[in-house]
Design a protein around this motif. Structure first.
Motif, PDB file in Angstrom:
ATOM      1  N   SER A  90      13.057 -62.601  20.398  1.00  0.00           N
ATOM      2  CA  SER A  90      11.760 -63.050  19.317  1.00  0.00           C
ATOM      3  C   SER A  90      11.583 -64.282  19.605  1.00  0.00           C
ATOM      4  O   SER A  90      11.947 -65.231  20.080  1.00  0.00           O
ATOM      5  CB  SER A  90      11.922 -62.758  18.230  1.00  0.00           C
ATOM      6  OG  SER A  90      12.136 -61.993  17.939  1.00  0.00           O
TER       7      SER A  90
ATOM      8  N   LEU B 160       5.164 -56.795  16.592  1.00  0.00           N
ATOM      9  CA  LEU B 160       6.475 -57.044  15.171  1.00  0.00           C
ATOM     10  C   LEU B 160       6.910 -56.456  15.162  1.00  0.00           C
ATOM     11  O   LEU B 160       6.742 -54.293  14.918  1.00  0.00           O
ATOM     12  CB  LEU B 160       4.432 -56.325  14.262  1.00  0.00           C
ATOM     13  CG  LEU B 160       5.006 -57.137  12.492  1.00  0.00           C
ATOM     14  CD1 LEU B 160       5.890 -58.211  12.651  1.00  0.00           C
ATOM     15  CD2 LEU B 160       3.888 -56.304  11.355  1.00  0.00           C
TER      16      LEU B 160
ATOM     17  N   LEU C 225       3.791 -52.036  16.374  1.00  0.00           N
ATOM     18  CA  LEU C 225       4.873 -51.685  15.338  1.00  0.00           C
ATOM     19  C   LEU C 225       5.925 -50.924  15.560  1.00  0.00           C
ATOM     20  O   LEU C 225       5.790 -49.981  16.250  1.00  0.00           O
ATOM     21  CB  LEU C 225       4.170 -51.837  14.064  1.00  0.00           C
ATOM     22  CG  LEU C 225       2.686 -52.065  14.160  1.00  0.00           C
ATOM     23  CD1 LEU C 225       1.721 -51.232  13.050  1.00  0.00           C
ATOM     24  CD2 LEU C 225       3.516 -53.414  13.493  1.00  0.00           C
TER      25      LEU C 225
ATOM     26  N   LEU D 206       6.439 -53.412   7.364  1.00  0.00           N
ATOM     27  CA  LEU D 206       5.866 -52.827   8.571  1.00  0.00           C
ATOM     28  C   LEU D 206       4.740 -51.630   7.966  1.00  0.00           C
ATOM     29  O   LEU D 206       3.132 -51.281   8.336  1.00  0.00           O
ATOM     30  CB  LEU D 206       6.724 -52.016   9.482  1.00  0.00           C
ATOM     31  CG  LEU D 206       6.452 -51.748  10.562  1.00  0.00           C
ATOM     32  CD1 LEU D 206       6.611 -52.828  11.418  1.00  0.00           C
ATOM     33  CD2 LEU D 206       7.473 -50.809  11.312  1.00  0.00           C
TER      34      LEU D 206
ATOM     35  N   THR E  21       0.809 -57.478  20.461  1.00  0.00           N
ATOM     36  CA  THR E  21       1.352 -58.514  19.799  1.00  0.00           C
ATOM     37  C   THR E  21       2.369 -57.381  19.092  1.00  0.00           C
ATOM     38  O   THR E  21       2.233 -56.340  19.385  1.00  0.00           O
ATOM     39  CB  THR E  21       0.652 -59.134  18.818  1.00  0.00           C
ATOM     40  OG1 THR E  21      -0.311 -59.832  19.093  1.00  0.00           O
ATOM     41  CG2 THR E  21       1.662 -59.634  17.756  1.00  0.00           C
TER      42      THR E  21
ATOM     43  N   VAL F 129      -1.728 -55.064  17.783  1.00  0.00           N
ATOM     44  CA  VAL F 129      -0.440 -54.502  17.697  1.00  0.00           C
ATOM     45  C   VAL F 129       0.461 -53.948  17.507  1.00  0.00           C
ATOM     46  O   VAL F 129       0.009 -52.520  16.974  1.00  0.00           O
ATOM     47  CB  VAL F 129      -0.369 -55.137  15.619  1.00  0.00           C
ATOM     48  CG1 VAL F 129       0.966 -56.060  15.315  1.00  0.00           C
ATOM     49  CG2 VAL F 129      -1.392 -56.417  16.048  1.00  0.00           C
TER      50      VAL F 129
ATOM     51  N   VAL G 273       1.264 -64.045  12.407  1.00  0.00           N
ATOM     52  CA  VAL G 273       1.997 -63.521  13.307  1.00  0.00           C
ATOM     53  C   VAL G 273       0.792 -64.358  14.825  1.00  0.00           C
ATOM     54  O   VAL G 273      -0.569 -63.692  14.713  1.00  0.00           O
ATOM     55  CB  VAL G 273       2.246 -62.019  13.640  1.00  0.00           C
ATOM     56  CG1 VAL G 273       2.605 -61.781  14.791  1.00  0.00           C
ATOM     57  CG2 VAL G 273       3.061 -61.822  12.775  1.00  0.00           C
TER      58      VAL G 273
END
Length: 372
Positions: free
Chosen positions: A202, A189, A157, A47, A187, A155, A27
Motif C-alpha cells: 500500500s 481500494l 475494489l 467496500l 486507483t 477505482v 483516497v
C-alpha cells in the motif's frame, strides 16, 4: 479530480449495531489504498458502500467529486474483485476477461483486442483460448484482475482476493498486484485482515477496529508511529509495558512502571499523571549485559527478564522472555549475535533506546485473535 474516493462521516447501521461509525477518509487518484482490520471491523461494509451494494445510513460516498447517492453498482465507475473470483468455467480466458465489455455492447473484435492487451499486461499472452480449469491459482487471480480492468474503472475494489492462496503464492501475487497497479495507474481500494499484505503493497493504509477508523497513514508511519493502542498492537509485533506518566518534556515521556522508570517518545494525547503504555518493537530490543541497569552503557531503558526459549528463523532469532510478574517479552536478534544465547531460565536484561519506543494513553489492547 481532487480525490478518487472520499468518505464523509459515513455510518452504516444494522439495527442497533453500527458496523461503520462516522468514518471519513480520502483516497488519491492512482493510489494503492488498503483498509486493514480484523474480521467484523467494518472494512468489507465500507467496500460494499463504495461499490453501491449498500447505501450508508448517514454520510456521503463520493467518487471523483460526484456523490454516489442513489447510484447502483452498474452506474458507478468501479469494478470489484471478490474473494471467490467468480470466473466462468465454461468460457475461455479471453471471454472471461471481455465479459463486462460484452454486457456494454462492445463488438467481438474490439473485445478480443482488449482481452489480448490485458493478457499481455498480466503476463499471460497466449492463454486466451485456455479453459479456466487449466490455470493455476495465481493465473486465475490475474485473469480476475484483467476482467475488472477491461471496463476501465476509475477505482478497482478488491475484497481480500489473496486470502485463499498459500503463503508463497500470496507473496508472489502481492508483487504482481503492485506492478499491475503501477502500470495502469488505476486507483486500488484493497481490503485485507493481513497486516503484512497491507504494509507490503500500500501507499497508505486505513486501520479499522469495531467500525471505528483508528489511523490513516503510510505503512512505515503506522509501524513506527501508531496513533492508538489498537494500531500499536495490531500492526506488527510489539512489547507493551503499562505504567503512569510522570513527566513530558521535549517530546519525550517518562513512565513509572512495575519494572522501573522508562523513557519513550510521547504519543498524541499523553498527559502527566495519566495511565499510559510504552510500546517497543521486538527488533528494537537488544540484550544488555547481565546485571546491567540504566546509565551503564546499555541505553536509557533496561528491562529485567527471564529467558524462556529461542526460535531460530534464519537471519534472526526470536528470543522469548518474561518479566518477574509474568508479562511476555519478545526480542528479534540477528543470528550473528546468538552464539552465546541465554539458556532457558537464565536471568537476562533487554535494553532499548528512547527513540525506538513510544508511549500512548491508556492500556494495550489484546490482538483480536487473542481475545476469548
Amino acid at each position: 479530480m481532487s480525490h478518487s474516493v472520499a468518505l464523509e462521516r459515513v455510518t452504516m447501521a444494522f439495527g442497533e449495531t453500527r458496523a461503520v461509525d462516522d468514518v471519513s477518509f480520502t483516497v488519491e487518484p492512482g493510489e494503492f489504498f488498503s483498509i486493514l482490520g480484523p474480521s467484523g471491523c467494518g472494512k468489507t461494509t465500507i467496500l460494499r458502500m463504495v461499490a453501491g451494494f449498500l447505501a450508508p445510513s448517514a454520510g456521503r460516498v463520493l467518487i471523483g467529486e460526484r456523490d454516489m447517492a442513489g447510484l447502483g453498482p452498474n452506474q458507478r465507475p468501479t469494478a470489484m474483485i471478490f474473494q471467490s473470483l467468480a470466473l466462468f468455467p465454461l468460457m475461455p480466458v479471453w471471454e472471461n476477461i471481455a465479459f463486462g465489455l460484452e454486457a456494454r455492447g462492445v463488438s467481438k473484435e474490439k473485445r478480443r483486442r482488449r482481452a489480448e492487451e490485458l493478457l499481455d499486461l498480466i503476463a499471460l499472452s497466449g492463454y486466451g483460448e485456455r479453459k479456466i480449469s487449466e490455470l493455476s491459482g495465481g493465473q486465475k487471480q490475474r485473469v480476475a484482475i484483467a476482467r475488472a480492468l477491461a471496463v476501465e474503472p476509475q477505482v478497482l475494489l478488491l475484497d481480500e482476493p489473496l486470502s485463499a492462496l498459500d503463503l508463497k503464492l500470496r507473496q508472489h501475487m502481492r508483487a504482481e498486484l503492485r506492478t499491475i497497479q503501477k502500470r495502469t495507474g488505476v486507483t486500488f481500494l484493497y481490503i485485507t485482515h493481513d497486516q503484512s499484505e497491507a504494509l507490503a503493497m500500500s501507499d497508505r493504509v486505513a486501520v479499522m477496529s469495531a467500525g471505528v477508523l483508528q489511523q490513516v497513514a503510510a505503512p512505515r508511519t503506522l509501524y513506527d508511529e501508531p496513533a492508538t493502542p489498537f494500531v500499536a498492537t495490531f500492526v506488527g509485533e510489539t512489547n507493551a509495558v503499562p505504567g503512569r506518566v510522570v513527566a513530558i518534556e521535549n517530546g519525550e515521556a517518562a513512565l513509572d512502571t512495575a519494572h522501573g522508570r522508562f523513557t519513550a517518545r510521547a504519543g498524541a494525547g499523553l498527559a502527566a499523571g495519566a495511565e499510559a503504555t510504552l510500546y517497543v518493537r521486538p527488533e528494537a530490543l537488544t540484550l544488555a549485559r547481565q546485571g546491567a541497569t540504566a546509565g551503564e552503557g546499555a541505553g536509557p531503558n533496561v528491562l529485567a527478564a527471564r529467558a524462556e526459549r529461542l526460535d531460530f528463523e534464519g537471519a534472526f532469532g526470536l528470543l522469548h522472555g518474561a518479566t518477574a510478574d509474568g508479562a511476555r517479552l519478545l526480542a528479534a536478534l540477528p543470528s550473528t549475535t546468538l552464539g552465546g544465547a541465554p539458556a532457558p531460565g537464565a536471568e537476562i536484561a533487554f535494553s532499548f533506546s528512547t527513540r525506538d519506543a513510544i508511549a500512548l494513553p491508556g492500556h494495550a489492547q489484546a490482538r483480536p485473535e487473542e481475545e476469548p
